[in-house]
Design an enzyme around this catalytic site. Structure first.
Site, PDB file in Angstrom:
ATOM      1  N   HIS A 181      -2.059   1.694   7.136  1.00  0.00           N
ATOM      2  CA  HIS A 181      -2.505   1.817   5.998  1.00  0.00           C
ATOM      3  C   HIS A 181      -2.322   3.389   5.314  1.00  0.00           C
ATOM      4  O   HIS A 181      -2.193   4.299   6.104  1.00  0.00           O
ATOM      5  CB  HIS A 181      -3.999   1.508   5.770  1.00  0.00           C
ATOM      6  N   CYS A 200       0.655  -1.111  -0.048  1.00  0.00           N
ATOM      7  CA  CYS A 200       0.076   0.201  -0.018  1.00  0.00           C
ATOM      8  C   CYS A 200       0.881   1.325   0.066  1.00  0.00           C
ATOM      9  O   CYS A 200       0.486   2.394  -0.647  1.00  0.00           O
ATOM     10  CB  CYS A 200      -1.002   0.078   1.040  1.00  0.00           C
ATOM     11  N   ASP A 236      -8.429   5.043  -3.211  1.00  0.00           N
ATOM     12  CA  ASP A 236      -7.633   3.841  -2.696  1.00  0.00           C
ATOM     13  C   ASP A 236      -7.161   3.089  -4.174  1.00  0.00           C
ATOM     14  O   ASP A 236      -7.769   2.257  -4.614  1.00  0.00           O
ATOM     15  CB  ASP A 236      -8.089   3.044  -1.795  1.00  0.00           C
TER      16      ASP A 236
END
Length: 441
Positions: free
Chosen positions: A263, A236, A280
């Protein structure tokens, strides 16, 4: 008869006395709260207090022991305070360090190089087609209707699809470079000079699962967006870093959102909607701020958005139900966090024109109203689920689907199933253990 009349008169006198004491108590609280705010302003600005607010004397008929404390009134409104203790200072230094990430994307040479790897014709053709469809849908609903998203929003949406499906690759355990077999993590290693020069501050070490091979595989965690244009792989942190930079390259204003629960993701400013939109890249998710709570089942504490223009605590956008999805925020007092946000904003905007500062302050005010409305709408939805029977019987409200959360009810899709289960992100209500391999430093 006279006895009854006297009893009524005594009751009236008692009611009047209670009413008078209540009003005095209300005035005392109000004056005390105002004095606290003034004293804080004096200590912060070193200016004399207004003469109108003298120190109130408590009513002679009400003792201090009878007055409730109402400690929450001390935080209404919240006044920024500089960090004093070691824990708050560490939090401040960390946030200041994280705030440097978006500054790296302002390099014109980097953005030019990014545009060379993006299939601009494909991106803009898809954006034009989607924009026309959205405009036609809006016109079909009646004159004056506004399209759901603007043209630049469609450009970022097309870029998101291409990035997820064609450009970047997710990595859990890198394959063995000698025999291409799966590998097993064995720990961390110090970065080599070449790796460190390319922005890798940590290196993960893996061993080939084939006993006859036994080769070791190094996996540097690069933080340089230019290097990520070549490697095109990661988790991520790498995804959000590279994708945010590409959004900047195609002309959008971007934010890099750091979450304390391990995250990171992106926010893009929509000129059409006049607000920041959650994006995202790992999940190919657009405008799904409830994805992590209602979808993945995570509980969140801090969500801080950093841009080239400053910083903003956007936790309220992602945590709508505090009782279900919030984690205690104990890294610093809330007043200290507010001070840090103001400090980063002032630093980033110090060389801007008055016109740009005024425009950004207006955006901050609109966003604060939006974040407050997120909390209010969530409370209103919870209240709307209550029934008379629930209240009378002391039961909690019956579950009823919120239409705003229907698009965020899926679990995580990026990463393999074992890794997702280990992190507790496969769906709502699962535990949330932390995986140190995916921490972004």
């Amino acid at each position: 008869m006279e006895h009854s009349h006297g009893a009524h008169r005594a009751d009236d006198i008692e009611d009047a006395r209670i009413k008078d004491l209540t009003e005095r108590f209300r005035q005392t609280l109000s004056t005390k709260r105002m004095n606290e705010l003034v004293s804080r302003s004096v200590s912060r600005a070193s200016s004399p207090a207004p003469r109108d607010f003298g120190t109130p004397q408590p009513p002679p008929s009400v003792s201090d022991a009878q007055l409730p404390t109402y400690s929450s009134l001390r935080n209404i409104p919240l006044v920024p305070q500089a960090p004093q203790d070691a824990r708050s200072l560490r939090f401040k230094n960390m946030l200041h360090s994280l705030s440097n990430m978006p500054i790296r994307w302002e390099n014109p040479g980097l953005l030019d190089e990014a545009l060379r790897v993006v299939p601009l014709e494909q991106i803009y053709n898809e954006a034009e087609e989607e924009s026309q469809i959205l405009q036609a849908e809006a016109e079909s609903l009646g004159a004056g209707k506004k399209a759901a998203w603007g043209y630049q929003d469609c450009v970022v949406r097309a870029l998101l699809r291409w990035f997820k499906r064609s450009f970047f690759t997710w990595v859990n355990n890198p394959a063995c470079s000698r025999c291409y077999s799966p590998t097993i993590g064995v720990g961390m290693a110090a970065p080599l000079p070449d790796e460190q020069a390319r922005g890798a501050n940590q290196v993960e070490l893996y061993k080939c699962s084939v006993e006859q091979c036994g080769a070791y595989e190094r996996y540097p965690r690069y933080n340089d967006a230019f290097v990520l244009l070549q490697t095109r792989r990661g988790r991520c942190g790498e995804w959000a870093n590279c994708f945010s930079m590409l959004c900047r390259a195609v002309g959008s204003r971007v934010r890099w959102v750091w979450n304390a629960e391990d995250h990171v993701w992106t926010e893009v400013y929509s000129v059409h909607r006049k607000r920041w939109v959650h994006v995202d890249a790992c999940e190919e998710a657009w405008d799904k701020p409830r994805l992590y709570t209602e979808g993945w089942g995570k509980k969140l504490s801090y969500c801080i958005a950093f841009s080239a223009d400053g910083a903003m605590d956007v936790t309220r956008r992602y945590v709508r139900n505090v009782s279900k999805h919030a984690v205690e925020r104990n890294r610093a007092p809330e007043a200290v966090l507010l001070h840090i946000m103001d400090e980063i904003r002032a630093m980033r905007r110090s060389n801007m024109s008055k016109q740009d500062k005024f425009r950004l302050e207006g955006e901050d005010m609109r966003e604060n109203r939006e974040l407050r409305s997120c909390v209010i709408s969530s409370i209103a939805h919870e209240v709307s689920k209550l029934s008379v029977e629930d209240i009378m019987n002391g039961r909690s409200s019956r579950s009823r689907a919120d239409p705003d959360t229907q698009k965020a009810l899926e679990g995580r899709t990026s990463g393999n199933s074992e890794w997702i289960r280990a992190r507790g992100e496969g769906g709502r209500g699962q535990p949330n253990p932390q995986d140190p391999r995916n921490r972004q430093r």
